[in-house]
Structure formats: structure tokens, C-alpha cells
Design a protein around this motif. Structure first.
Motif, short mmCIF file in Angstrom:
data_model
loop_
_atom_site.label_atom_id
_atom_site.label_comp_id
_atom_site.label_asym_id
_atom_site.label_seq_id
_atom_site.Cartn_x
_atom_site.Cartn_y
_atom_site.Cartn_z
N GLU A 99 1.05 -1.28 -0.29
CA GLU A 99 -0.01 -0.02 0.05
C GLU A 99 1.01 1.18 0.04
O GLU A 99 1.79 1.24 1.02
N ILE A 100 0.69 2.30 -1.11
CA ILE A 100 1.31 3.40 -1.06
C ILE A 100 0.81 4.58 -0.25
O ILE A 100 -0.59 4.57 -0.11
N LEU A 101 1.53 5.10 0.67
CA LEU A 101 1.26 6.18 1.55
C LEU A 101 1.34 7.39 0.84
O LEU A 101 0.64 8.55 1.18
N GLY A 102 2.34 7.67 -0.13
CA GLY A 102 2.73 8.99 -0.70
C GLY A 102 3.78 8.83 -1.76
O GLY A 102 4.68 8.00 -1.52
N ASP A 103 3.86 9.67 -2.53
CA ASP A 103 5.12 9.61 -3.49
C ASP A 103 5.45 10.92 -4.03
O ASP A 103 4.31 11.87 -4.16
N THR A 104 6.48 11.08 -4.53
CA THR A 104 6.76 12.39 -5.12
C THR A 104 8.08 12.30 -6.13
O THR A 104 8.81 11.58 -5.94
N SER A 105 8.10 13.26 -7.21
CA SER A 105 9.28 13.43 -8.02
C SER A 105 9.89 14.84 -7.76
O SER A 105 9.17 15.72 -7.79
N ILE A 106 11.14 14.72 -7.40
CA ILE A 106 11.67 16.42 -7.13
C ILE A 106 12.92 16.51 -7.77
O ILE A 106 13.66 15.59 -8.05
N VAL A 107 13.46 17.65 -7.78
CA VAL A 107 14.71 18.14 -8.18
C VAL A 107 15.36 19.03 -7.19
O VAL A 107 14.54 19.79 -6.56
N LEU A 108 16.47 18.46 -6.63
CA LEU A 108 17.14 19.01 -5.32
C LEU A 108 18.31 19.84 -5.91
O LEU A 108 18.93 19.18 -6.60
N ASP A 109 18.21 21.23 -5.79
CA ASP A 109 19.58 22.05 -6.10
C ASP A 109 20.84 21.68 -5.38
O ASP A 109 20.52 21.57 -4.05
N VAL A 110 21.83 21.62 -5.99
CA VAL A 110 23.25 21.20 -5.24
C VAL A 110 23.89 22.38 -5.24
O VAL A 110 23.91 23.15 -6.16
N GLU A 111 24.38 22.84 -3.97
CA GLU A 111 25.47 24.15 -3.83
C GLU A 111 26.57 23.89 -4.68
O GLU A 111 27.28 22.81 -4.71
N GLY A 112 26.79 25.02 -5.59
CA GLY A 112 28.07 24.84 -6.35
C GLY A 112 27.36 24.58 -8.00
O GLY A 112 28.33 24.68 -8.76
N GLY A 113 26.18 24.31 -8.10
CA GLY A 113 25.52 23.83 -9.54
C GLY A 113 25.06 22.23 -9.54
O GLY A 113 25.66 21.56 -8.73
N GLY A 114 24.16 22.15 -10.51
CA GLY A 114 23.77 20.95 -10.71
C GLY A 114 22.62 20.53 -9.83
O GLY A 114 22.08 21.35 -9.04
N SER A 115 22.21 19.23 -9.87
CA SER A 115 20.89 18.96 -9.33
C SER A 115 20.84 17.30 -9.00
O SER A 115 21.72 16.59 -9.58
N VAL A 116 20.03 16.93 -7.96
CA VAL A 116 19.67 15.68 -7.90
C VAL A 116 18.31 15.39 -8.15
O VAL A 116 17.43 16.10 -7.84
N HIS A 117 18.20 14.50 -9.23
CA HIS A 117 16.79 13.95 -9.54
C HIS A 117 16.29 12.80 -8.98
O HIS A 117 17.12 11.82 -8.73
N MET A 118 15.25 12.84 -8.38
CA MET A 118 14.46 11.71 -7.36
C MET A 118 13.24 11.54 -7.75
O MET A 118 12.55 12.31 -7.85
N HIS A 119 12.92 10.03 -7.27
CA HIS A 119 11.53 9.55 -7.24
C HIS A 119 11.49 8.96 -6.08
O HIS A 119 12.39 8.19 -5.76
N ASP A 120 10.54 9.05 -5.06
CA ASP A 120 10.34 8.85 -3.79
C ASP A 120 9.03 8.33 -3.50
O ASP A 120 8.21 9.21 -3.72
N ALA A 121 9.03 7.41 -2.78
CA ALA A 121 7.59 6.79 -2.41
C ALA A 121 7.66 6.24 -1.10
O ALA A 121 8.59 5.49 -0.66
N LEU A 122 6.81 6.42 -0.19
CA LEU A 122 6.69 5.63 1.11
C LEU A 122 5.46 4.54 0.89
O LEU A 122 4.40 4.96 0.76
N TYR A 123 5.85 3.29 1.38
CA TYR A 123 4.76 2.36 1.38
C TYR A 123 4.61 1.80 3.00
O TYR A 123 5.55 1.70 3.79
N LYS A 124 3.52 1.33 3.00
CA LYS A 124 2.92 0.60 4.54
C LYS A 124 3.28 -0.85 4.36
O LYS A 124 2.78 -1.66 3.42
N ILE A 125 4.14 -1.41 5.23
CA ILE A 125 4.21 -2.68 5.47
C ILE A 125 3.10 -3.40 6.38
O ILE A 125 2.54 -4.36 6.05
#
Length: 235
Positions: A99-125
Motif C-alpha cells: 500500500e502506497i502512502l505517498g510519492d513524489t518526484s523532485i529536483v534538489l538544487d546542489v550547492e555549487g551547481g547541478g541537481s539531484v533528480h529523485m523519485h521517492d515513495a513511502l509504503y506501508k508494510i
């Protein structure tokens, strides 16, 4: 930080993870995990074959394909789809029977330039346990700064009680290994669990897990498309 999908994620305290030790707990649950990058030319049926051959019920998947392709793979594998997040231009997605509790796709800005791209989801066991799945691509000239940015996100947005599975989807195996080495003090390595030297692992995906009080790797293997592991979530 640019948020491109709503999330329901909770605060987290990073705890150092051991590599493959089984830790104590009441009634642990085990999962077959596949962290894969599949070629854009691969059709859904062959992608499903990769997943079912590993009997995987938890898949962290990257591919240069559209949402319809990911949906077809999930349907063929009999799993529910989260994603794909496409902030990097490549699809990042999860497939599970939890069961999924929530999900997100985000871009995190990196200090000094560039970024981190992520897909993140929380699931219930169950009522007491959750697992957080993350898949990331680093697009920054300073990899150390990018890893610090990722850990800053984890420290504030992932619950301390959650087990974490993190897949690195890199431009090359060498880049994936460099990122995994920088995270070694905090997250265990699927390659170490598999007993495989990084130089012998051809895929550009790496699987990390932790914290050790919540999640253990029982065994793993490295194959051409990625990492397959059997993990145990403690109570």
C-alpha cells in the motif's frame, strides 16, 4: 528545490547501516527486490520477464520510456506502479504489491551547481512499519556536494522508523560506484551483500539499504540489468 508531485513523507534521522548482517526483530518480512535499468528498446514483455524471473515483488526501475510503457510493465508483473518521475528526462519508477502512502518526484538544487533528480515513495508494510523507496540520478559537477544534498533531504523528509531502499541510476558503473562509496558509512551496499567487486558489476544501477536496525540484506546477485536482492525488514 522543485517539487513536481505531492508527497506524504515524514521526518527521518539517518542511522549508519551494516552491510549484510541480519539483525534482531519480532516478526520480520522478506522481499525480493530488483533495482534495474532497462534499455529503451526493450518491450514491456521482456521487461516483465526480467522481473518475474527474479520473483521480484519490489522493483526500482529506470528506463528511457514513457508512462504507458511503465504501466504496461507493472500490469504484466502484477504490481502497482508509482511514477515514473521524469525530471531528468529518464523515467524512474517503483512497482510493488504494498500500500502506497505517498510519492513524489523532485529536483534538489546542489550547492555549487547541478541537481539531484529523485523519485521517492513511502509504503506501508503493516501498522507499525513503513519502507521508503528512492531512485536518484546525480547531475552535478561535485558528486560529494550532490550526496550531501541527498542526505540533507533524507534527514528532513524520511521517517526515522522507516526502512530505506535507495537505487542510484548513474551515467556509468563507475559513477554509480563513486556515489555508493560516498554513502557507505550510512547505507549498506547490495554489491557487498552479493559478494561482487564493483569492477565486476556491469550495470549502472546500484542498490543501497538501511538503517541496519530496520533493514538487512540476506543475499543478492548482480546481473546485466542491475541488482537483485532478498531483504528483510525488521519489526
Amino acid at each position: 528545490m522543485k517539487i513536481v508531485r505531492n508527497a506524504v513523507l515524514l521526518p527521518f534521522v539517518v542511522v549508519a547501516a551494516a552491510a549484510c548482517a541480519v539483525v534482531g526483530g519480532g516478526a520480520p518480512d522478506e522481499f525480493n527486490v530488483a533495482a534495474l535499468h532497462l534499455a529503451g528498446s526493450q518491450d514491456p514483455a521482456s521487461a516483465v520477464a526480467e522481473i518475474t524471473a527474479a520473483n521480484a515483488n519490489m522493483v526500482l526501475l529506470s528506463a528511457d520510456r514513457d508512462s504507458a510503457w511503465f504501466a504496461a510493465v507493472a500490469a504484466g508483473a502484477g504490481l502497482e506502479l508509482s511514477g515514473p518521475g521524469t525530471t531528468s528526462g529518464r523515467g524512474l519508477a517503483f512497482m510493488t504489491d504494498l500500500e502506497i502512502l505517498g510519492d513524489t518526484s523532485i529536483v534538489l538544487d546542489v550547492e555549487g551547481g547541478g541537481s539531484v533528480h529523485m523519485h521517492d515513495a513511502l509504503y506501508k508494510i503493516d501498522d507499525d512499519r513503513n519502507i521508503d523507496l528512492m531512485m536518484v540520478r546525480f547531475d552535478a559537477p561535485d558528486l560529494r556536494a550532490a550526496v550531501r544534498t541527498l542526505f540533507g533531504y533524507i534527514a528532513t523528509d524520511v521517517a526515522a522508523s522507516a526502512a530505506v531502499l535507495l537505487a542510484i541510476d548513474a551515467v556509468s558503473p563507475q559513477a554509480a560506484d563513486s556515489a555508493a562509496v560516498l554513502m557507505r558509512a550510512t547505507l549498506g551496499s547490495g554489491l557487498e551483500c552479493a559478494g561482487v567487486d564493483a569492477a565486476d558489476a556491469g550495470a549502472s544501477v546500484r542498490l543501497l539499504y538501511g538503517p541496519s536496525a530496520r533493514l538487512a540484506c540476506l543475499n543478492a546477485r548482480a546481473l546485466a540489468p542491475g541488482i537483485f536482492a532478498r531483504v528483510q525488514v525488521q519489526s
